[in-house]
Design a protein around this motif. Structure first.
Motif, PDB file in Angstrom:
ATOM      1  N   TYR B  69       0.817  -1.220   0.000  1.00  0.00           N
ATOM      2  CA  TYR B  69       0.000   0.000   0.000  1.00  0.00           C
ATOM      3  C   TYR B  69       0.848   1.266   0.000  1.00  0.00           C
ATOM      4  O   TYR B  69       0.331   2.366  -0.046  1.00  0.00           O
ATOM      5  CB  TYR B  69      -0.928  -0.027   1.228  1.00  0.00           C
ATOM      6  CG  TYR B  69      -1.571  -1.388   1.393  1.00  0.00           C
ATOM      7  CD1 TYR B  69      -2.589  -1.786   0.523  1.00  0.00           C
ATOM      8  CD2 TYR B  69      -1.119  -2.307   2.343  1.00  0.00           C
ATOM      9  CE1 TYR B  69      -3.143  -3.058   0.617  1.00  0.00           C
ATOM     10  CE2 TYR B  69      -1.676  -3.576   2.446  1.00  0.00           C
ATOM     11  CZ  TYR B  69      -2.692  -3.950   1.584  1.00  0.00           C
ATOM     12  OH  TYR B  69      -3.233  -5.204   1.661  1.00  0.00           O
ATOM     13  N   ILE B  72       0.949   3.860  -3.388  1.00  0.00           N
ATOM     14  CA  ILE B  72      -0.289   4.623  -3.607  1.00  0.00           C
ATOM     15  C   ILE B  72      -0.527   5.603  -2.458  1.00  0.00           C
ATOM     16  O   ILE B  72      -1.013   6.717  -2.673  1.00  0.00           O
ATOM     17  CB  ILE B  72      -1.485   3.660  -3.824  1.00  0.00           C
ATOM     18  CG1 ILE B  72      -2.774   4.429  -4.128  1.00  0.00           C
ATOM     19  CG2 ILE B  72      -1.713   2.768  -2.635  1.00  0.00           C
ATOM     20  CD1 ILE B  72      -2.910   4.856  -5.539  1.00  0.00           C
ATOM     21  N   ASP B  73      -0.146   5.212  -1.242  1.00  0.00           N
ATOM     22  CA  ASP B  73      -0.344   6.121  -0.104  1.00  0.00           C
ATOM     23  C   ASP B  73       0.608   7.316  -0.160  1.00  0.00           C
ATOM     24  O   ASP B  73       0.215   8.444   0.130  1.00  0.00           O
ATOM     25  CB  ASP B  73      -0.185   5.372   1.229  1.00  0.00           C
ATOM     26  CG  ASP B  73      -1.437   4.579   1.593  1.00  0.00           C
ATOM     27  OD1 ASP B  73      -2.514   4.891   1.037  1.00  0.00           O
ATOM     28  OD2 ASP B  73      -1.342   3.648   2.412  1.00  0.00           O
ATOM     29  N   GLU B  75       1.801   8.515  -2.832  1.00  0.00           N
ATOM     30  CA  GLU B  75       1.279   9.323  -3.926  1.00  0.00           C
ATOM     31  C   GLU B  75       0.088  10.172  -3.483  1.00  0.00           C
ATOM     32  O   GLU B  75       0.009  11.362  -3.752  1.00  0.00           O
ATOM     33  CB  GLU B  75       0.871   8.378  -5.070  1.00  0.00           C
ATOM     34  CG  GLU B  75       0.052   9.054  -6.130  1.00  0.00           C
ATOM     35  CD  GLU B  75       0.633   8.795  -7.511  1.00  0.00           C
ATOM     36  OE1 GLU B  75      -0.145   8.704  -8.451  1.00  0.00           O
ATOM     37  OE2 GLU B  75       1.861   8.656  -7.628  1.00  0.00           O
ATOM     38  N   GLU B  76      -0.842   9.528  -2.772  1.00  0.00           N
ATOM     39  CA  GLU B  76      -2.084  10.224  -2.429  1.00  0.00           C
ATOM     40  C   GLU B  76      -1.949  11.118  -1.194  1.00  0.00           C
ATOM     41  O   GLU B  76      -2.509  12.207  -1.146  1.00  0.00           O
ATOM     42  CB  GLU B  76      -3.184   9.185  -2.220  1.00  0.00           C
ATOM     43  CG  GLU B  76      -4.567   9.803  -2.217  1.00  0.00           C
ATOM     44  CD  GLU B  76      -5.670   8.746  -2.194  1.00  0.00           C
ATOM     45  OE1 GLU B  76      -5.450   7.628  -2.713  1.00  0.00           O
ATOM     46  OE2 GLU B  76      -6.744   9.049  -1.649  1.00  0.00           O
ATOM     47  N   PHE B  77      -1.239  10.642  -0.170  1.00  0.00           N
ATOM     48  CA  PHE B  77      -1.195  11.376   1.096  1.00  0.00           C
ATOM     49  C   PHE B  77       0.186  11.942   1.435  1.00  0.00           C
ATOM     50  O   PHE B  77       0.352  12.591   2.455  1.00  0.00           O
ATOM     51  CB  PHE B  77      -1.648  10.458   2.243  1.00  0.00           C
ATOM     52  CG  PHE B  77      -3.038   9.924   2.052  1.00  0.00           C
ATOM     53  CD1 PHE B  77      -4.143  10.734   2.265  1.00  0.00           C
ATOM     54  CD2 PHE B  77      -3.234   8.612   1.633  1.00  0.00           C
ATOM     55  CE1 PHE B  77      -5.428  10.243   2.066  1.00  0.00           C
ATOM     56  CE2 PHE B  77      -4.520   8.114   1.435  1.00  0.00           C
ATOM     57  CZ  PHE B  77      -5.617   8.932   1.655  1.00  0.00           C
ATOM     58  N   CYS B  80       3.490   6.903   3.747  1.00  0.00           N
ATOM     59  CA  CYS B  80       2.907   5.577   3.912  1.00  0.00           C
ATOM     60  C   CYS B  80       2.128   5.568   5.234  1.00  0.00           C
ATOM     61  O   CYS B  80       2.222   6.503   6.027  1.00  0.00           O
ATOM     62  CB  CYS B  80       3.980   4.485   3.880  1.00  0.00           C
ATOM     63  SG  CYS B  80       5.112   4.522   5.302  1.00  0.00           S
ATOM     64  N   SER B  87       6.892  11.713   0.982  1.00  0.00           N
ATOM     65  CA  SER B  87       7.248  12.343  -0.291  1.00  0.00           C
ATOM     66  C   SER B  87       8.235  13.479  -0.020  1.00  0.00           C
ATOM     67  O   SER B  87       8.373  13.941   1.111  1.00  0.00           O
ATOM     68  CB  SER B  87       5.989  12.897  -0.960  1.00  0.00           C
ATOM     69  OG  SER B  87       5.486  13.980  -0.201  1.00  0.00           O
ATOM     70  N   VAL B 100      -2.703   9.018   7.624  1.00  0.00           N
ATOM     71  CA  VAL B 100      -2.962   8.216   6.431  1.00  0.00           C
ATOM     72  C   VAL B 100      -3.969   7.117   6.772  1.00  0.00           C
ATOM     73  O   VAL B 100      -3.709   6.304   7.650  1.00  0.00           O
ATOM     74  CB  VAL B 100      -1.650   7.601   5.906  1.00  0.00           C
ATOM     75  CG1 VAL B 100      -1.908   6.707   4.712  1.00  0.00           C
ATOM     76  CG2 VAL B 100      -0.666   8.702   5.549  1.00  0.00           C
ATOM     77  N   ARG B 103      -5.439   1.379   4.275  1.00  0.00           N
ATOM     78  CA  ARG B 103      -5.895   0.933   2.976  1.00  0.00           C
ATOM     79  C   ARG B 103      -5.984  -0.593   2.909  1.00  0.00           C
ATOM     80  O   ARG B 103      -6.600  -1.150   2.006  1.00  0.00           O
ATOM     81  CB  ARG B 103      -4.921   1.447   1.907  1.00  0.00           C
ATOM     82  CG  ARG B 103      -5.425   1.366   0.502  1.00  0.00           C
ATOM     83  CD  ARG B 103      -4.359   1.816  -0.460  1.00  0.00           C
ATOM     84  NE  ARG B 103      -4.068   3.233  -0.372  1.00  0.00           N
ATOM     85  CZ  ARG B 103      -4.704   4.165  -1.076  1.00  0.00           C
ATOM     86  NH1 ARG B 103      -5.657   3.840  -1.905  1.00  0.00           N
ATOM     87  NH2 ARG B 103      -4.364   5.431  -0.945  1.00  0.00           N
ATOM     88  N   TYR B 157      -2.010  -1.415  -6.896  1.00  0.00           N
ATOM     89  CA  TYR B 157      -2.515  -0.049  -7.018  1.00  0.00           C
ATOM     90  C   TYR B 157      -1.668   0.756  -7.990  1.00  0.00           C
ATOM     91  O   TYR B 157      -2.144   1.610  -8.699  1.00  0.00           O
ATOM     92  CB  TYR B 157      -2.507   0.654  -5.660  1.00  0.00           C
ATOM     93  CG  TYR B 157      -3.564   0.153  -4.731  1.00  0.00           C
ATOM     94  CD1 TYR B 157      -4.898   0.509  -4.926  1.00  0.00           C
ATOM     95  CD2 TYR B 157      -3.247  -0.685  -3.667  1.00  0.00           C
ATOM     96  CE1 TYR B 157      -5.875   0.045  -4.079  1.00  0.00           C
ATOM     97  CE2 TYR B 157      -4.220  -1.149  -2.812  1.00  0.00           C
ATOM     98  CZ  TYR B 157      -5.541  -0.786  -3.020  1.00  0.00           C
ATOM     99  OH  TYR B 157      -6.500  -1.248  -2.180  1.00  0.00           O
ATOM    100  N   LYS B 165      -0.572   3.621 -13.046  1.00  0.00           N
ATOM    101  CA  LYS B 165      -1.733   3.397 -12.191  1.00  0.00           C
ATOM    102  C   LYS B 165      -2.367   2.035 -12.458  1.00  0.00           C
ATOM    103  O   LYS B 165      -2.133   1.416 -13.487  1.00  0.00           O
ATOM    104  CB  LYS B 165      -2.771   4.490 -12.462  1.00  0.00           C
ATOM    105  CG  LYS B 165      -2.292   5.866 -12.074  1.00  0.00           C
ATOM    106  CD  LYS B 165      -3.124   6.408 -10.930  1.00  0.00           C
ATOM    107  CE  LYS B 165      -2.495   7.619 -10.286  1.00  0.00           C
ATOM    108  NZ  LYS B 165      -2.588   8.820 -11.106  1.00  0.00           N
TER     109      LYS B 165
END
Ligand code: SF4
Ligand SMILES: [Zn+2]
Lengths: 93, 180
Positions: B69, B72-73, B75-77, B80, B87, B100, B103, B157, B165
């Motif tokens: 996970y 994607i985490d 990337e999104e939030f 991790c 990031s 976070v 997921r 993901y 993606k």
């Protein structure tokens, strides 16, 4: 079940934490309560026997909370998943 | 026994290879690395310090660090689930670190926390997996962008190789003829 009690002078609320011994957010939560001198109890779920684990799982799911740690339960009714400082502060006010 | 420094080096190398950073809060980072080390000693693999692991590989494989996970985490939030990997934006303070959400599917968490699991359980799981294989639960997926292939129930993901993606993954259909 191995429930640990952490003494503190602030006994205004009944505070219980479901935690993992390896989890850094759980550690932050415990430290946060300690710094606020809040008396609380906790259990490290990763160190439980299989029977106790099943019990804890049922306790948590019967409360309708997700099976995630830390889970902080205040006065048997407020449930907070994760170390959310303002939520914990709000519930302890 | 794995030393803390080894665990740290591994995480650093992994972060670097993906363009991530490790959590800038050094004492928090240390706690996470300690957690990974403990789990590696306890289970034989570094499962996620912030999640319950069973010690049964089949049931824990999606949460062995770096977990399924993570990408994607991040990337999104911007981080991790544990906050070990963040990031660049979060590291540099340009983006605030948000909690976070988990997921990992609830059914996997519930299965892991079931006290009914015993050391004999992997056999049962394997049986289950064999059945899902037969009914087509496990599938081969390939990344249309880079050709990476995985065998699992769902496509990842994010492609771990080229970061495409999930939509980029397509199923591979095989026809198998067994002889003898
Ligand atoms: S959430 Fe982070 S620390 Fe936990 S397993 Fe995934 S990548 Fe590792
Ligand atoms: Zn790819």
């Amino acid at each position: 079940m191995k429930i640990q009690k952490v003494p503190g002078n602030n006994k205004k609320h009944k505070v219980f934490v479901y935690a993992l011994s390896t989890c850094a957010w759980c550690k932050k939560t415990k430290q946060f309560l300690k710094d606020k001198d809040v008396e609380y109890e906790y259990v490290d779920v990763d160190l439980l026997s299989k029977e106790d684990l099943e019990k804890v799982k049922n306790e948590i799911t019967s409360r309708g909370a997700p099976l995630q740690f830390p889970l902080i339960i205040i006065d048997d009714k407020v449930m907070i998943t994760g170390f959310r400082e303002d939520k914990i502060n709000g519930a302890l006010a | 026994m794995t030393s803390l420094e080894e665990v740290r080096r591994r995480a650093e190398a992994d972060a670097e290879s993906r363009g991530y950073k490790l959590n800038p809060d050094l004492s928090f980072l240390n706690d996470l690395l300690e957690g990974l080390k403990t789990n590696e000693e306890r289970y034989g693999y570094p499962s996620c310090p912030c999640r319950y692991a069973t010690g049964i590989f089949e049931l824990d494989k999606d949460i062995i660090c770096p977990c399924d996970y993570r990408d994607i985490d991040v990337e999104e939030f911007g981080a991790c689930y544990c906050g070990l990997f963040v990031s660049k934006e979060v590291y540099e303070g340009k983006k605030k670190l948000q909690p976070v959400p988990e997921r990992r599917p609830g059914k996997l968490i519930e299965r892991a926390l079931s006290g009914r699991i015993t050391p004999e359980y992997p056999q049962e799981v394997k049986k289950e997996e064999r059945i899902t294989e037969v009914v087509g639960g496990m599938k081969l997926w390939y990344c249309k962008q880079c050709g990476y292939v995985v065998f699992r129930e769902e496509p990842p993901y994010i492609c771990p190789i080229c970061k495409a993606k999930r939509e980029f993954f397509a199923e591979i259909y095989l026809s198998v003829s067994a002889k003898g």
